[in-house]
Structures are given as C-alpha cells and as structure tokens.
Design a protein around this motif. Structure first.
Motif, PDB file in Angstrom:
ATOM      1  N   THR A 146       0.839  -1.203   0.000  1.00  0.00           N
ATOM      2  CA  THR A 146       0.000   0.000   0.000  1.00  0.00           C
ATOM      3  C   THR A 146       0.870   1.247   0.000  1.00  0.00           C
ATOM      4  N   ALA A 147       0.203   2.390  -0.276  1.00  0.00           N
ATOM      5  CA  ALA A 147       0.919   3.676  -0.234  1.00  0.00           C
ATOM      6  C   ALA A 147       1.398   3.967   1.174  1.00  0.00           C
ATOM      7  N   GLU A 148       0.624   3.562   2.157  1.00  0.00           N
ATOM      8  CA  GLU A 148       1.038   3.781   3.544  1.00  0.00           C
ATOM      9  C   GLU A 148       2.339   3.045   3.847  1.00  0.00           C
ATOM     10  N   PHE A 149       2.466   1.812   3.331  1.00  0.00           N
ATOM     11  CA  PHE A 149       3.687   1.040   3.583  1.00  0.00           C
ATOM     12  C   PHE A 149       4.904   1.712   2.946  1.00  0.00           C
ATOM     13  N   PHE A 150       4.728   2.105   1.656  1.00  0.00           N
ATOM     14  CA  PHE A 150       5.863   2.730   0.970  1.00  0.00           C
ATOM     15  C   PHE A 150       6.126   4.144   1.464  1.00  0.00           C
ATOM     16  N   GLY A 151       5.068   4.916   1.705  1.00  0.00           N
ATOM     17  CA  GLY A 151       5.236   6.326   2.033  1.00  0.00           C
ATOM     18  C   GLY A 151       5.593   6.594   3.475  1.00  0.00           C
ATOM     19  N   GLU A 152       5.162   5.747   4.389  1.00  0.00           N
ATOM     20  CA  GLU A 152       5.426   6.012   5.792  1.00  0.00           C
ATOM     21  C   GLU A 152       6.377   4.974   6.403  1.00  0.00           C
ATOM     22  N   THR A 153       5.954   3.738   6.345  1.00  0.00           N
ATOM     23  CA  THR A 153       6.710   2.694   7.041  1.00  0.00           C
ATOM     24  C   THR A 153       8.107   2.517   6.470  1.00  0.00           C
ATOM     25  N   MET A 154       8.198   2.282   5.151  1.00  0.00           N
ATOM     26  CA  MET A 154       9.505   2.000   4.559  1.00  0.00           C
ATOM     27  C   MET A 154      10.431   3.201   4.637  1.00  0.00           C
ATOM     28  N   VAL A 155       9.902   4.384   4.288  1.00  0.00           N
ATOM     29  CA  VAL A 155      10.755   5.583   4.282  1.00  0.00           C
ATOM     30  C   VAL A 155      11.247   5.904   5.678  1.00  0.00           C
ATOM     31  N   SER A 156      10.347   5.902   6.661  1.00  0.00           N
ATOM     32  CA  SER A 156      10.763   6.244   8.023  1.00  0.00           C
ATOM     33  C   SER A 156      11.746   5.216   8.583  1.00  0.00           C
ATOM     34  N   THR A 157      11.493   3.943   8.272  1.00  0.00           N
ATOM     35  CA  THR A 157      12.396   2.895   8.766  1.00  0.00           C
ATOM     36  C   THR A 157      13.780   3.044   8.159  1.00  0.00           C
ATOM     37  N   LEU A 158      13.847   3.270   6.856  1.00  0.00           N
ATOM     38  CA  LEU A 158      15.147   3.394   6.194  1.00  0.00           C
ATOM     39  C   LEU A 158      15.901   4.639   6.661  1.00  0.00           C
ATOM     40  N   ILE A 159      15.156   5.718   6.911  1.00  0.00           N
ATOM     41  CA  ILE A 159      15.818   6.925   7.418  1.00  0.00           C
ATOM     42  C   ILE A 159      16.431   6.671   8.787  1.00  0.00           C
ATOM     43  N   VAL A 160      15.665   6.034   9.667  1.00  0.00           N
ATOM     44  CA  VAL A 160      16.183   5.729  11.004  1.00  0.00           C
ATOM     45  C   VAL A 160      17.404   4.813  10.918  1.00  0.00           C
ATOM     46  N   VAL A 161      17.317   3.802  10.053  1.00  0.00           N
ATOM     47  CA  VAL A 161      18.443   2.876   9.908  1.00  0.00           C
ATOM     48  C   VAL A 161      19.672   3.593   9.354  1.00  0.00           C
ATOM     49  N   ALA A 162      19.470   4.453   8.348  1.00  0.00           N
ATOM     50  CA  ALA A 162      20.600   5.171   7.760  1.00  0.00           C
ATOM     51  C   ALA A 162      21.291   6.051   8.791  1.00  0.00           C
ATOM     52  N   VAL A 163      20.490   6.770   9.588  1.00  0.00           N
ATOM     53  CA  VAL A 163      21.086   7.606  10.640  1.00  0.00           C
ATOM     54  C   VAL A 163      21.838   6.744  11.646  1.00  0.00           C
ATOM     55  N   GLY A 164      21.228   5.608  12.007  1.00  0.00           N
ATOM     56  CA  GLY A 164      21.892   4.725  12.961  1.00  0.00           C
ATOM     57  C   GLY A 164      23.201   4.176  12.428  1.00  0.00           C
TER      58      GLY A 164
END
Length: 399
Positions: free
Chosen positions: A137-155
């Motif tokens: 869904t758009a929610e998965f791609f737009g919120e979940t995946m993006v926010s998770t990848l951003i947090v992981v990248a910063v970490g």
C-alpha cells in the motif's frame, strides 16, 4: 564478544552501555505502559507485551549477568530481531522499540560487520512484518519504509562514526603504550650504559693512579732492600719515596671512594699544568735514575684537560719504567694551532704497536677521545717509543 581488544575500546563500550542502560529501562517501561493503556484488550495486545517482555528479560540477564552462558550478546540481538518483526506485524510499538534499541547493535555487535548484519536483519524483519500487515500500500511505501530506512541510515552513520573514533583512540592508546615502553627500555639501557661507563672510568682511574703508585712502591722497595747494606743513603731516599707515594695513593683512594671532583694530591690543581708535570717528572727521575729532558710550555687549560695530560704522562712513564729499559726520556708540552700537544719519547727497546694488548694505551685513547682528542703511538723493536697526545683547544687560554 568480538570487541576491539584494546582496554580503551572496552572502557568506551562499557561506559556507553552503562549510560544507555538507564535510558533503556525508562523507555522500556514507557512502551509497556503505552501498550497497556492505549491498545484495546485483545490477543495482539498480549502478544505484543509478551514479545516486549522477552526482549526486556534477555536484556536484563545480559546486563546483570554479562558472563552467563545462555543469553550472549548475539542471542539478545537475535531475540530483538524476531521481536521487531513480530511487533511490526502486530502494529504495536515496533517503531519505538527500533529507535530505543538502535545503539544496541553497535554495543553488542562490537564489530562493524556483525553490527551491520544484525541491523540489516532487524530492518528486514520490521519491513517484512509491516508488509504482511499493510500489504503493498501507499502507507507502507510512504510512511513505514521511508521512516524505517531513514532511522536505519542515521543509525548506521552514527555507529560507523563512533566505531571509527574508538578505533582511532585505541590505536593512539596503543602507540602511546608502545612509546612509553620504548622510553622505559631506553631509560634502562641508558642506566646500564651509564653504570658501565662509570665502572670503566673508575677502572681507568685506578689503573692510572693507584695501580701505578703500587707498582712504583714495589720497584722502590725491591731497590731499597737490595742496597740497604752497601748504599744506605740511597735506600733511605727510596724509603722516603715509598712513603710519599703511599701517601699520594691514600689520597687518591679517598678521592675515588668519595667520587670527589675537587683537585687532590694526585690530581691536577688549577693553574699551570706544566708545574704539575714537572713534579711528576722530577719524582720519576729521582725514583728511576733516568735522564729526563723536558720542555714544558706554561699553559692554562681546563680541569679535564689537565687531568688527561697528567694521566697520559703517568701511564707513559710507568710503561717506560716497566718495559722500555731506556736511558733517557724526553717530554714536550706545547700549544699548537690545533690544540695542546704532549709528546713523550724514550730510547728504549720499543715494541710492536699492533700487538699491544695492555689496558694503559687503550685507557689513554678513551680518555682523550672523551675530550675530542687523539693518541698516536709510534714504536718499533729497538728504536724506542713516541707517544703523542693531542687535545683540542676548546676552553684553553694561553698564559
């Protein structure tokens, strides 16, 4: 754990872990309260609490019993990966748990490869759980995946930076430790060398003073004993020389024992070295009966130069007395443009310089070398011997 093996790295991780522990317990408690108060009573609520409790229990065991054989750091990280996937599937506090435990991958993984591996597994488990729950869904791609990848990248960036800092600090600590160890070894070597140099100096001084004096006493005593009946006057003079030499040796011994640097009876007093050498030559002529032809320039020079000139004269005369069987000795002390020269010659039997193994000549060379000078020995069998000592002019003032 496969941590950086330096003490500094271990101390860094231990300190970081202690500081983050307090924060973790507060955040774990906040997530538990949130699950209890905000999630409606259902099977998923209790499943989420069970997963969170499993993570908290493993973390508590690892924190309180770090050496336990069951819950090792990688076991805890594996449980954390499974819990994140389960909470993401249930949709309950997985994001909060991910952010709270992000430093744990670096604290417990302890190497970049292991840390990145577990972080990648956690990211995959979280996204997989969310995908199963949300679908494509758009929610998965737009919120979940993006926010998770951003947090992981910063970490990842923060973890790699911290690991680099620790590695540099550890290397710097290792280099400092090696430097300190090298300095200690150099200090020990310098102490040993200093002790060896001091022993050599004392041995040289004993050879040039006490040993020569005792040799002179033995020769005079033998001569006095041989002539005591038919030449009592000469024997009496020889006994007086024995007494004088013994007194000088006693004074020399006291100087050596006390390690005093002040001029003593056997050392060179301040002023003209020529007068001191003249007294030594007069005593030698009196004791041996040899003719002594001396040309001594009236020079003023520093204490160490005066001592070196006297010791070279004493050693050369001792060699003439013991080995040369000479009838005449010549001594010239002069000031040259390149330094002070002391030349001592005799018309004795001579020797082969290359075959000489005595301590005296070697001691003279070392004594002169310490002052930047040199010793030249010229001799051959049947042609006498020439000793030339040269000391640079530093510190000299012509009288």
């Amino acid at each position: 754990m496969t941590a950086l093996t330096t003490p500094l790295a271990d101390a860094f991780w231990a300190t970081s872990l202690r500081r983050w522990n307090a924060v973790c317990w507060v955040l774990f408690a906040a997530m538990a309260v949130g699950l209890v108060t905000t999630v409606p009573a259902s099977g998923s609520k209790y499943e989420a609490l069970a997963l969170l409790s499993c993570v908290v229990l493993c973390y508590a065991v690892l924190d309180r019993l770090p050496g336990n054989p069951v819950v090792r750091p990688r076991v805890y990280l594996s449980a954390l990966v499974l819990a994140l996937g389960g909470l993401a599937y249930l949709g309950s506090s997985y994001a909060a748990l991910f952010m709270v435990t992000l430093p744990h991958y670096w604290m417990f993984g302890r190497t970049p490869r292991v840390s990145m591996g577990f972080l990648g597994l956690a990211t995959g488990a979280t996204l997989a759980g969310s995908l199963i729950r949300q679908g494509w869904t758009a929610e998965f791609f737009g919120e979940t995946m993006v926010s998770t990848l951003i947090v992981v990248a910063v970490g990842v960036l923060i973890g790699l930076w911290a690991h680099s800092v620790v590695a540099q600090s550890s290397e710097r600590a290792r280099l400092i430790e090696e430097l300190e160890r090298t300095q200690a070894q150099l200090s020990e070597a310098h102490q040993r060398q200093g002790a060896a140099d001091e022993r050599e100096r004392i041995a040289r001084d004993i050879h040039d003073t006490l040993a020569q004096g005792f040799a002179s006493i033995i020769v005079l005593a033998e001569a006095a004993q041989a002539g005591i009946h038919h030449d009592p006057a000469t024997s009496a003079q020889q006994l007086r020389s024995i007494e004088s030499t013994a007194r000088e040796n006693l004074a020399e011994a006291r100087e050596l024992v006390g390690s005093a640097r002040q001029p003593g009876p056997g050392q060179v007093a301040g002023g003209s070295v020529a007068r001191t050498l003249r007294r030594t030559l007069d005593r030698f002529a009196e004791d041996t009966g040899l003719a002594v032809d001396a040309e001594l320039a009236d020079l003023e020079c520093d204490q160490q130069t005066r001592i070196a000139l006297l010791r070279c004269t004493q050693e050369s005369l001792a060699n003439v007395r013991k080995h040369a069987r000479a009838s005449m000795v010549g001594v010239v002390l002069a000031r040259r443009p390149h330094g002070v020269e002391l030349e001592i010659t005799d018309d004795g039997t001579g020797f082969l310089v290359g075959e000489s193994t005595g301590f005296g000549l070697d001691g003279m060379r070392k004594r002169l070398a310490e002052l930047g000078g040199r010793l030249t020995v010229t001799s051959s069998v049947g042609d006498g011997t020439r000793i030339l000592a040269v000391i640079p002019m530093a510190g000299e003032v012509e009288a």
